[in-house]
Design an enzyme around this catalytic site. Structure first.
Site, PDB file in Angstrom:
ATOM      1  N   GLY A  45       0.839  -1.201   0.000  1.00  0.00           N
ATOM      2  CA  GLY A  45       0.000   0.000   0.000  1.00  0.00           C
ATOM      3  C   GLY A  45       0.865   1.238   0.000  1.00  0.00           C
ATOM      4  O   GLY A  45       2.066   1.170   0.277  1.00  0.00           O
ATOM      5  N   CYS A  84       5.365  -6.129   1.488  1.00  0.00           N
ATOM      6  CA  CYS A  84       5.761  -4.719   1.451  1.00  0.00           C
ATOM      7  C   CYS A  84       5.125  -3.939   2.610  1.00  0.00           C
ATOM      8  O   CYS A  84       5.482  -4.140   3.754  1.00  0.00           O
ATOM      9  CB  CYS A  84       5.412  -4.131   0.080  1.00  0.00           C
ATOM     10  SG  CYS A  84       6.280  -2.594  -0.239  1.00  0.00           S
ATOM     11  N   TYR A  85       4.155  -3.062   2.350  1.00  0.00           N
ATOM     12  CA  TYR A  85       3.505  -2.350   3.460  1.00  0.00           C
ATOM     13  C   TYR A  85       2.933  -3.371   4.456  1.00  0.00           C
ATOM     14  O   TYR A  85       2.970  -3.157   5.674  1.00  0.00           O
ATOM     15  CB  TYR A  85       2.377  -1.456   2.927  1.00  0.00           C
ATOM     16  CG  TYR A  85       1.675  -0.680   4.025  1.00  0.00           C
ATOM     17  CD1 TYR A  85       2.243   0.477   4.543  1.00  0.00           C
ATOM     18  CD2 TYR A  85       0.460  -1.113   4.546  1.00  0.00           C
ATOM     19  CE1 TYR A  85       1.618   1.179   5.560  1.00  0.00           C
ATOM     20  CE2 TYR A  85      -0.172  -0.424   5.562  1.00  0.00           C
ATOM     21  CZ  TYR A  85       0.413   0.726   6.072  1.00  0.00           C
ATOM     22  OH  TYR A  85      -0.200   1.418   7.079  1.00  0.00           O
ATOM     23  N   HIS A 113       7.623  -7.469  -3.861  1.00  0.00           N
ATOM     24  CA  HIS A 113       6.313  -7.902  -4.378  1.00  0.00           C
ATOM     25  C   HIS A 113       6.457  -9.213  -5.160  1.00  0.00           C
ATOM     26  O   HIS A 113       6.791  -9.177  -6.344  1.00  0.00           O
ATOM     27  CB  HIS A 113       5.730  -6.824  -5.295  1.00  0.00           C
ATOM     28  CG  HIS A 113       5.253  -5.626  -4.551  1.00  0.00           C
ATOM     29  ND1 HIS A 113       3.967  -5.509  -4.074  1.00  0.00           N
ATOM     30  CD2 HIS A 113       5.890  -4.502  -4.169  1.00  0.00           C
ATOM     31  CE1 HIS A 113       3.835  -4.357  -3.443  1.00  0.00           C
ATOM     32  NE2 HIS A 113       4.992  -3.723  -3.482  1.00  0.00           N
ATOM     33  N   GLU A 147       4.185 -10.976  -6.349  1.00  0.00           N
ATOM     34  CA  GLU A 147       3.078 -11.189  -7.290  1.00  0.00           C
ATOM     35  C   GLU A 147       3.332 -10.589  -8.671  1.00  0.00           C
ATOM     36  O   GLU A 147       2.607 -10.886  -9.614  1.00  0.00           O
ATOM     37  CB  GLU A 147       1.770 -10.618  -6.722  1.00  0.00           C
ATOM     38  CG  GLU A 147       1.749  -9.125  -6.455  1.00  0.00           C
ATOM     39  CD  GLU A 147       2.369  -8.743  -5.104  1.00  0.00           C
ATOM     40  OE1 GLU A 147       3.033  -9.604  -4.502  1.00  0.00           O
ATOM     41  OE2 GLU A 147       2.206  -7.596  -4.680  1.00  0.00           O
ATOM     42  N   ASP A 157     -19.266 -13.161 -21.255  1.00  0.00           N
ATOM     43  CA  ASP A 157     -19.766 -13.224 -19.880  1.00  0.00           C
ATOM     44  C   ASP A 157     -21.254 -13.557 -19.819  1.00  0.00           C
ATOM     45  O   ASP A 157     -21.663 -14.486 -19.119  1.00  0.00           O
ATOM     46  CB  ASP A 157     -19.532 -11.891 -19.154  1.00  0.00           C
ATOM     47  CG  ASP A 157     -18.098 -11.419 -19.294  1.00  0.00           C
ATOM     48  OD1 ASP A 157     -17.236 -12.267 -19.582  1.00  0.00           O
ATOM     49  OD2 ASP A 157     -17.847 -10.219 -19.126  1.00  0.00           O
ATOM     50  N   LYS A 205     -11.934 -12.744 -15.860  1.00  0.00           N
ATOM     51  CA  LYS A 205     -12.316 -13.024 -17.248  1.00  0.00           C
ATOM     52  C   LYS A 205     -11.779 -14.372 -17.758  1.00  0.00           C
ATOM     53  O   LYS A 205     -12.500 -15.139 -18.384  1.00  0.00           O
ATOM     54  CB  LYS A 205     -11.779 -11.908 -18.134  1.00  0.00           C
ATOM     55  CG  LYS A 205     -12.246 -11.975 -19.552  1.00  0.00           C
ATOM     56  CD  LYS A 205     -13.543 -11.263 -19.661  1.00  0.00           C
ATOM     57  CE  LYS A 205     -14.131 -11.321 -21.036  1.00  0.00           C
ATOM     58  NZ  LYS A 205     -15.361 -10.530 -21.090  1.00  0.00           N
TER      59      LYS A 205
END
Ligand code: XMP
Length: 520
Positions: A59, A86-87, A177, A179, A234, A376
């Site tokens: 963040g 991180c944060y 990070h 990710e 969708d 998606k």
């Protein structure tokens, strides 16, 4: 909160730009997770959610600021593994009795290398394969004093506590990070974390299908449902799933609002009529929509007008099938995630997506949204699981408001006609060159500007159009597609020769962010 009964992981969001990527990495590991803003995570919420593990996101705040966000202390008393990013690492250290400072080490942004310390940690066995690992850092503060029970397991030049852990309590925290794409081996860290937390990878599309069907039956009972079909992936997947659950209690309504692409209505109707036995109403409402939109310029007014008319049309047909109590929509997870706002107020509305915002309070029907938990690409996987033809599952997304949001400035019928033809030529080019499946979405936009040109021996004064083509995984971030100059040149020539009313073609090379995919 969703009722999905899988093992669940909770991501507490502190507002990082990349929190959604944490969810993606976890879902790729067949782990069900949800992102919730830190403000919403109360003790009662935690009890109800019952996570099997928790991830604290990054963040923009600094824990050193007095009003900076925290996790509820009870997160650390649940007895489940917690991973701070991180944060999230700094929150964990601060709340468990460690210390964070601005002066120790220096800020670090971008690529860095983390070296293992001499201590051994199971979680890292797969990660540190051959010495230092590349990671992506983005931090100003650093951990200065470890919380009791924690040890250092990895360091980088500017982050002496790049990886810390209290293995006995299964608390792990990293300064980087894992990710993001630029931490190439980051997924293996998440993999080790969820394995250690006891996740069995039970989040599969086969399991989801069974459970969604059970829930739809439970929600709907013997009532009638109508489903707004746009012909996109969708709403088509939602329709087929709901039909599998409740059969002919479902009626699909395909609304032709006069804002579809060339030939689209016929393609959608024949795909449904040829492959499925789902009751389908073709509502040709071109006049209704185009007369309401005629001359309208403001993007939000366009979206809201279209959203309201859709509901009017659905309500009319709900009555015509004997009183449908439910309206089904193909709303996806990225549309419903609440993002964190540090100003304390609600986060900024970028656009009112018609299948989330814009539903009038007076609407009598309740919503059935069986795809609300999916990204998606998961919807596409579910579509394949349900046996939808590949040509349909692989279709580019098309927004509910259709060509209206690709006609910035005043909407007029002649402009829509020009746009429809330019778009058809552009997509034909993409298909002919075998590029369709490499691109997330491609379309033409008619610009509210006329420019001077020369064709033959004559002067022209016609509209300019922009071409857009992006690559993306989930529509949340996107990059422009790098067409060759030959392709662009050939396409521009075809559009100008074949589309009366356009004499200039441009190519949009904006990424998202800062742009959005659609122009409005
Ligand atoms: P933006 O323009 O927000 O678009 O970057 C992201 C994705 O969402 C689609 N989109 C919509 N889909 N109703 C929809 O069903 C809408 O109102 C809407 N607005 C944007 C867009 O085409 C892209 O795939």
């Amino acid at each position: 909160m969703t009722q999905i009964a899988h093992d669940r992981l909770l991501i507490i969001d502190f507002g990082s730009q990349v929190t959604q990527l944490i969810a993606r990495r976890l879902r790729e590991l067949n782990v069900y997770c949800e992102i919730h803003p830190f403000q919403n995570v109360t003790d009662a919420f935690l009890t109800e959610f019952a996570p099997k593990a928790v991830v604290l996101s990054g963040g923009p705040a600094s824990v050193l600021d007095p009003d900076s966000p925290r996790a509820p202390q009870s997160v650390f008393e649940l007895g489940v593994p917690v991973l701070g990013i991180c944060y999230g690492q700094q929150v964990m250290m601060t709340q468990l009795g460690g210390e964070v400072s601005r002066g120790h080490g220096t800020a670090e942004f971008g690529r860095a290398y983390v070296t293992p310390s001499n201590n051994r940690l199971d979680l890292l066995d797969k990660w540190f394969k051959a010495g230092p690992e590349q990671v992506w850092m983005s931090h100003g503060d650093n951990v200065r004093a470890l919380a009791p029970g924690f040890e250092v397991f990895g360091t980088s030049p500017n982050a002496p506590c790049a990886i810390v852990a209290d293995p006995a309590r299964h608390f792990y925290a990293v300064q980087f990070h894992p990710e993001v794409y630029h931490t190439p081996n980051g997924a293996s860290l998440y993999e080790a974390f969820v394995k250690l937390a006891g996740f069995t990878g039970d989040w599969t599309m086969g399991a989801y299908r069974e459970e969604a069907i059970r829930q739809i039956r439970e929600q709907v009972g013997d009532a009638h449902v109508i489903c707004g079909l746009s012909g996109g992936v969708d709403s088509s997947v939602a329709a087929v799933l709901i039909h599998e659950a409740i059969g002919d209690q479902l009626t699909c309504v395909f609304v032709d609002h006069g804002l579809l692409r060339m030939g689209e209505a016929d393609q959608v109707l024949s795909m449904f009529r040829d492959n499925y036995n789902i009751p389908l109403i073709h509502a040709d409402e071109t006049e209704l929509f185009l007369s309401a939109l005629d001359g309208m310029s403001d993007p939000e007014t366009k979206r809201k007008t279209i959203g309201k008319l859709f509901i009017d049309v659905f309500e009319k047909h709900a009555k015509s099938v004997g009183g449908a109590k439910f309206l089904a929509q193909g709303t996806l997870y990225p549309d419903v995630i609440e993002s964190v706002s540090f100003s304390g107020g609600p986060s900024v509305t970028i656009k009112s997506h018609h299948n989330v915002g814009g539903l009038p309070d007076r609407m009598d029907m309740k919503l059935v949204e069986p795809l609300r938990e999916l990204f998606k690409d998961e919807v596409r996987a579910l579509g394949r699981e349900l046996g939808l033809p590949e040509s349909f599952v692989g279709r580019h997304p098309f927004p509910g408001p259709g060509l209206a949001i690709r006609c910035p400035g005043e909407i007029t019928r002649p402009k829509l006609e020009i746009l429809r033809l330019a778009d058809a030529v552009y997509l034909d080019q993409i298909r002919k060159h075998g590029l369709y499946d490499e691109i997330w979405q491609a379309f033409a936009v008619i610009l509210p500007v006329r420019t001077v040109g020369v064709m033959g021996d004559g002067r022209t004064y016609d509209f300019a159009c922009a071409l857009r083509a992006v690559t993306s995984v989930d529509g949340m971030t996107a990059d422009y597609y790098p067409f060759s100059h030959e392709f662009l040149g050939e396409t521009a020539t075809r559009i100008i020769n074949e589309v009366p009313g356009i004499n200039r073609v441009t190519y949009d090379i904006t990424s998202k962010p800062p742009g959005t995919i659609e122009w409005e």
